[in-house]
Design a protein around this motif. Sequence first.
Motif, short mmCIF file in Angstrom:
data_model
loop_
_atom_site.label_atom_id
_atom_site.label_comp_id
_atom_site.label_asym_id
_atom_site.label_seq_id
_atom_site.Cartn_x
_atom_site.Cartn_y
_atom_site.Cartn_z
N SER C 14 39.37 10.63 -1.52
CA SER C 14 40.52 11.49 -1.21
C SER C 14 41.42 11.72 -2.42
O SER C 14 42.22 12.65 -2.43
N GLN C 15 41.29 10.86 -3.45
CA GLN C 15 42.04 11.09 -4.69
C GLN C 15 41.25 11.93 -5.70
O GLN C 15 41.67 12.07 -6.85
N GLY C 16 40.07 12.41 -5.29
CA GLY C 16 39.26 13.22 -6.20
C GLY C 16 38.48 12.39 -7.21
O GLY C 16 37.94 12.93 -8.17
N GLN C 17 38.42 11.06 -6.98
CA GLN C 17 37.63 10.21 -7.88
C GLN C 17 36.19 10.11 -7.39
O GLN C 17 35.92 10.25 -6.19
N LEU C 18 35.29 9.83 -8.31
CA LEU C 18 33.89 9.65 -7.95
C LEU C 18 33.76 8.46 -7.01
O LEU C 18 34.27 7.37 -7.27
N ARG C 19 33.07 8.67 -5.89
CA ARG C 19 32.87 7.59 -4.93
C ARG C 19 31.38 7.34 -4.71
O ARG C 19 30.93 6.21 -4.53
N HIS C 20 30.62 8.42 -4.65
CA HIS C 20 29.16 8.37 -4.78
C HIS C 20 28.81 9.24 -5.99
O HIS C 20 29.64 10.04 -6.43
N PHE C 21 27.57 9.11 -6.50
CA PHE C 21 27.13 10.04 -7.54
C PHE C 21 25.78 10.59 -7.13
O PHE C 21 24.75 9.93 -7.26
N LEU C 22 25.83 11.81 -6.58
CA LEU C 22 24.66 12.39 -5.91
C LEU C 22 24.08 13.56 -6.66
O LEU C 22 22.88 13.80 -6.65
N PHE C 118 24.16 1.25 -3.19
CA PHE C 118 22.73 1.58 -3.07
C PHE C 118 22.37 2.54 -4.19
O PHE C 118 22.98 3.62 -4.32
N VAL C 119 21.36 2.18 -4.99
CA VAL C 119 20.79 3.12 -5.95
C VAL C 119 19.52 3.64 -5.31
O VAL C 119 18.58 2.88 -5.07
N VAL C 120 19.49 4.94 -5.01
CA VAL C 120 18.45 5.49 -4.14
C VAL C 120 17.49 6.39 -4.91
O VAL C 120 17.92 7.32 -5.60
N ARG C 121 16.21 6.12 -4.79
CA ARG C 121 15.16 7.01 -5.31
C ARG C 121 14.29 7.40 -4.13
O ARG C 121 13.83 6.53 -3.38
N HIS C 122 14.06 8.71 -3.95
CA HIS C 122 13.33 9.14 -2.77
C HIS C 122 12.56 10.43 -3.09
O HIS C 122 13.02 11.25 -3.87
N SER C 133 25.93 10.08 3.54
CA SER C 133 26.63 10.54 4.74
C SER C 133 26.59 9.51 5.85
O SER C 133 27.36 9.59 6.80
N GLN C 134 25.67 8.55 5.74
CA GLN C 134 25.49 7.56 6.79
C GLN C 134 26.21 6.24 6.52
O GLN C 134 26.49 5.50 7.45
N VAL C 135 26.44 5.93 5.25
CA VAL C 135 26.94 4.58 4.94
C VAL C 135 28.42 4.43 5.29
O VAL C 135 29.15 5.40 5.41
N THR C 136 28.82 3.18 5.43
CA THR C 136 30.22 2.84 5.68
C THR C 136 31.02 3.04 4.40
O THR C 136 30.46 3.18 3.32
N PRO C 137 32.36 3.02 4.50
CA PRO C 137 33.18 3.16 3.29
C PRO C 137 32.98 2.01 2.31
O PRO C 137 33.44 2.09 1.18
N GLU C 138 32.28 0.98 2.72
CA GLU C 138 32.07 -0.19 1.85
C GLU C 138 31.10 0.10 0.71
O GLU C 138 31.09 -0.61 -0.29
N VAL C 139 30.24 1.08 0.91
CA VAL C 139 29.08 1.22 0.03
C VAL C 139 29.15 2.51 -0.79
O VAL C 139 29.43 3.58 -0.25
N ALA C 140 28.87 2.38 -2.10
CA ALA C 140 28.73 3.55 -2.97
C ALA C 140 27.25 3.86 -3.16
O ALA C 140 26.44 2.94 -3.28
N VAL C 141 26.91 5.14 -3.20
CA VAL C 141 25.51 5.56 -3.33
C VAL C 141 25.32 6.29 -4.65
O VAL C 141 26.10 7.19 -4.99
N ILE C 142 24.30 5.89 -5.41
CA ILE C 142 23.95 6.57 -6.66
C ILE C 142 22.57 7.19 -6.48
O ILE C 142 21.62 6.50 -6.09
N ASN C 143 22.46 8.47 -6.77
CA ASN C 143 21.19 9.17 -6.67
C ASN C 143 20.35 8.93 -7.93
O ASN C 143 20.73 9.34 -9.02
#
Lengths: 334, 334, 334
Positions: C14-22, C118-122, C133-143
């Motif tokens: 909400s502050q415009g900072q990176l939270r996930h990197f997709l 989670f660092v995700v490769r798919h 879109s599924q994870v809780t606010p606890e987790v950051a996702v890197i594509n």
Amino acid sequence: MFEPQDPNRIQLNSQGQLRHFLTTEGLSRELLTEILDTADSFIDMGAKQIKKVPLLRGRTVVNLFFEASTRTLSTFELAAKRLSADVLNLNISTSSTSKGETLKDTLMTLEAMHSDMFVVRHADSGAAHFIASQVTPEVAVINAGDGRHAHPTQAMLDMLTIRRHKGAFEPLKVAIVGDILHSRVARSQIHALRTLGAAEIRVIAPKTLLPRHIEAMGVKVFTDMKTGLDDVDVIMMLRLQKERMNSALLPSESEFYKLYGMTTEKLAYASPDAVVMHPGPINRGVEIESAIADGPRSLILDQVTNGIAVRMAVMSMAMSGQMVEKQKHSVQAQ
Amino acid sequence: MFEPQDPNRIQLNSQGQLRHFLTTEGLSRELLTEILDTADSFIDMGAKQIKKVPLLRGRTVVNLFFEASTRTLSTFELAAKRLSADVLNLNISTSSTSKGETLKDTLMTLEAMHSDMFVVRHADSGAAHFIASQVTPEVAVINAGDGRHAHPTQAMLDMLTIRRHKGAFEPLKVAIVGDILHSRVARSQIHALRTLGAAEIRVIAPKTLLPRHIEAMGVKVFTDMKTGLDDVDVIMMLRLQKERMNSALLPSESEFYKLYGMTTEKLAYASPDAVVMHPGPINRGVEIESAIADGPRSLILDQVTNGIAVRMAVMSMAMSGQMVEKQKHSVQAQ
Amino acid sequence: MFEPQDPNRIQLNSQGQLRHFLTTEGLSRELLTEILDTADSFIDMGAKQIKKVPLLRGRTVVNLFFEASTRTLSTFELAAKRLSADVLNLNISTSSTSKGETLKDTLMTLEAMHSDMFVVRHADSGAAHFIASQVTPEVAVINAGDGRHAHPTQAMLDMLTIRRHKGAFEPLKVAIVGDILHSRVARSQIHALRTLGAAEIRVIAPKTLLPRHIEAMGVKVFTDMKTGLDDVDVIMMLRLQKERMNSALLPSESEFYKLYGMTTEKLAYASPDAVVMHPGPINRGVEIESAIADGPRSLILDQVTNGIAVRMAVMSMAMSGQMVEKQKHSVQAQ
């Protein structure tokens, strides 16, 4: 394959402290409660930014998996790392045994590398006891599941989950549902629930999935869910161990689900504030309805969280008990 | 496949310190003794509760295994972790080469990731030398076994084991028994024993498992155990490298055991205080009788313990020697 | 399989900072520049003896690879370890899904273990977005690469490499050469180059390897190298994604090399100080001539070095942005 020895003798040190953790059978209520209390202290830590304590710093934990299990391996690996241990993962089925080395030689070799702890997963009942009976006083053994015999960290994370939601064991009626016959989890749960004083323990399963003489373990046996779930406070579902079942025992998944799957309809038989547990991974639509698994009375994810804490607890307690034993041996050797 | 270069030139830095550890051949007695002394200092640490030193903290050690070996990989992984390094295990046979990348490109890529050390295991003789000849001054290379050529950390852990039990090398008669032809371990042992001044080095094997002109390495050759073991102080058994042997060379395991297996009967030919060693994993009843392997004169488990210490020693020494070299290069570059 | 959502909404807090990197798509010039500046600060650290910072100490990073990639996994593993995180590598294709668990259940289970990232490769486009879109606010996702969609850390390490060698993006003409159609890298590069203000972006490929309507992304399209490379400052080669190509699209490797391979002859079409880049692993003689790959105008190894720094940057920035979000949620929950 292996002959389990008296667990009380082998898994406690001379001061009665946990030295290995092989089974919930025969452990005192005080000791089980100490495990739960220790685990409680680790739960809050899991939610913190820095989830590490230096209790096993400089220690070497070897995950000795003779049977693959990604989830159990992951939880032990994380628990060990959060205790600051160095971790070595060995998938033994695909490694040294192919060079013809015996199990005993593998163990002695790992001991000679100054390993401090073996976390053992094995398809044969009694394997963890056998290994604990063979190791030097330097090494603590944690049973991560052996054949049909025991899965004590799973049982203790279930106990922790119950205690955190229900407070005390004494007033509780608990039902264990599913494939009792092949379940090491069920055996470990029954021992723990009895010791911790649960008012009533029930098992619910088709006759073909019930071990003979199961009543001797102090449980009430039911073959239908309506009477079995009547008024219970806690429902513990089991996994269908498909890989362990002869197809003759179980006609079809859909038939099993119809009779024993946990659904909204069947949950209504239980106490209005009954909770539902499952060791995971869950088979949606086979063992449990999604509305239950994801609903407010499901404790499935709490079980996962509590699993890390319980593993940290038994690892740190066993390491502490093994140190006391080792010091005794080194004094005797002088 | 690879042409080994002069090992003295490549594995020492300009101050004569160890910079890579590729072979025991050509290293001075002073340097081998320095490795043993350094390893000695790590042995006591292994028995402590906290088995870590920060010598490689913040360093990246890559275990570059082109040939699978669970035991060797485990010892290097533990040694690196106890030196506080970050460890990356790469099984190259199953990874990047399948995408068509050349070995040289793999090495340059790992260097660009700021790796500090490559621990190399390869089925081709000379592979570790080739890699050491290709890397930048930033990277130290440790040979974890290359084809039939060398396995220097195994040889040095054997030397450490001998020195800790026998004190000095000068009075010793040492026999190496088994498949000399295919053994990188035997070659590395012979070089080390000669340099450290062992009185007499013998090899005992059937003619089909002896390399031609082996006498030129300064050893006495025997084809029977009775005369070969006569009066020796140290017996070093080798593994039968079944995967490397043409069946024509070796009629049967039972025949080999009868003629060359280490048994109580044959041990009686040796000096009354002779010790027995084996690099492991052992084949009971093929290379060695269980009564010997588990008996008081077996040093097999000491070898495992000493193996961690020797690996910590050469890793920390090579890293130190590589830093000196790197600083020299960066000064020259200015 | 997955429907990507608006990336701006999901990958910023909400502050415009990176939270996930997709994806690089939709991120502001300021944010991309912040990533590059942060990565710059990690590059010098890589050359130091102790390559660790405690930014993710006590954090759990899970490398969730549904598609094998040794190189990408290694760079993320090293980046996480150099940030002092605890790392868990999960190859999902071979683990829990075989027990029938759904992706959503796997994610919830890992969250319940208090994973932080989670660092995700798919192999499926949009998978990382779906997971975010599924994870809780606890987790950051890197594509770490999803299907044909995006590979944003690769694009950002390319941007970092360009900036470190060319200084500014504004005057640059950049050509992307090869299999544009199947390349997630090309898409991420184009978005980043446009946002960072490159003067001209070109794609060069045979018609069969060009996506329809690619001009709509703001690039100039060329099908021959002579006109396409004319006067360009930066040449970004792509890998031939053989595993993703229908053989009908590409007649032969040698024909591709003749027409689009990067050779000394073709490099002469570009600006005299043009640099050549390639994400690796390279196919020598198929995509690029060895004289170019190993020559003074190749930045291929700089890209590898910069890749570790960029991954450390986005991991530490996303973790920081996720903490801000998490604190907001915990305040709202009170």
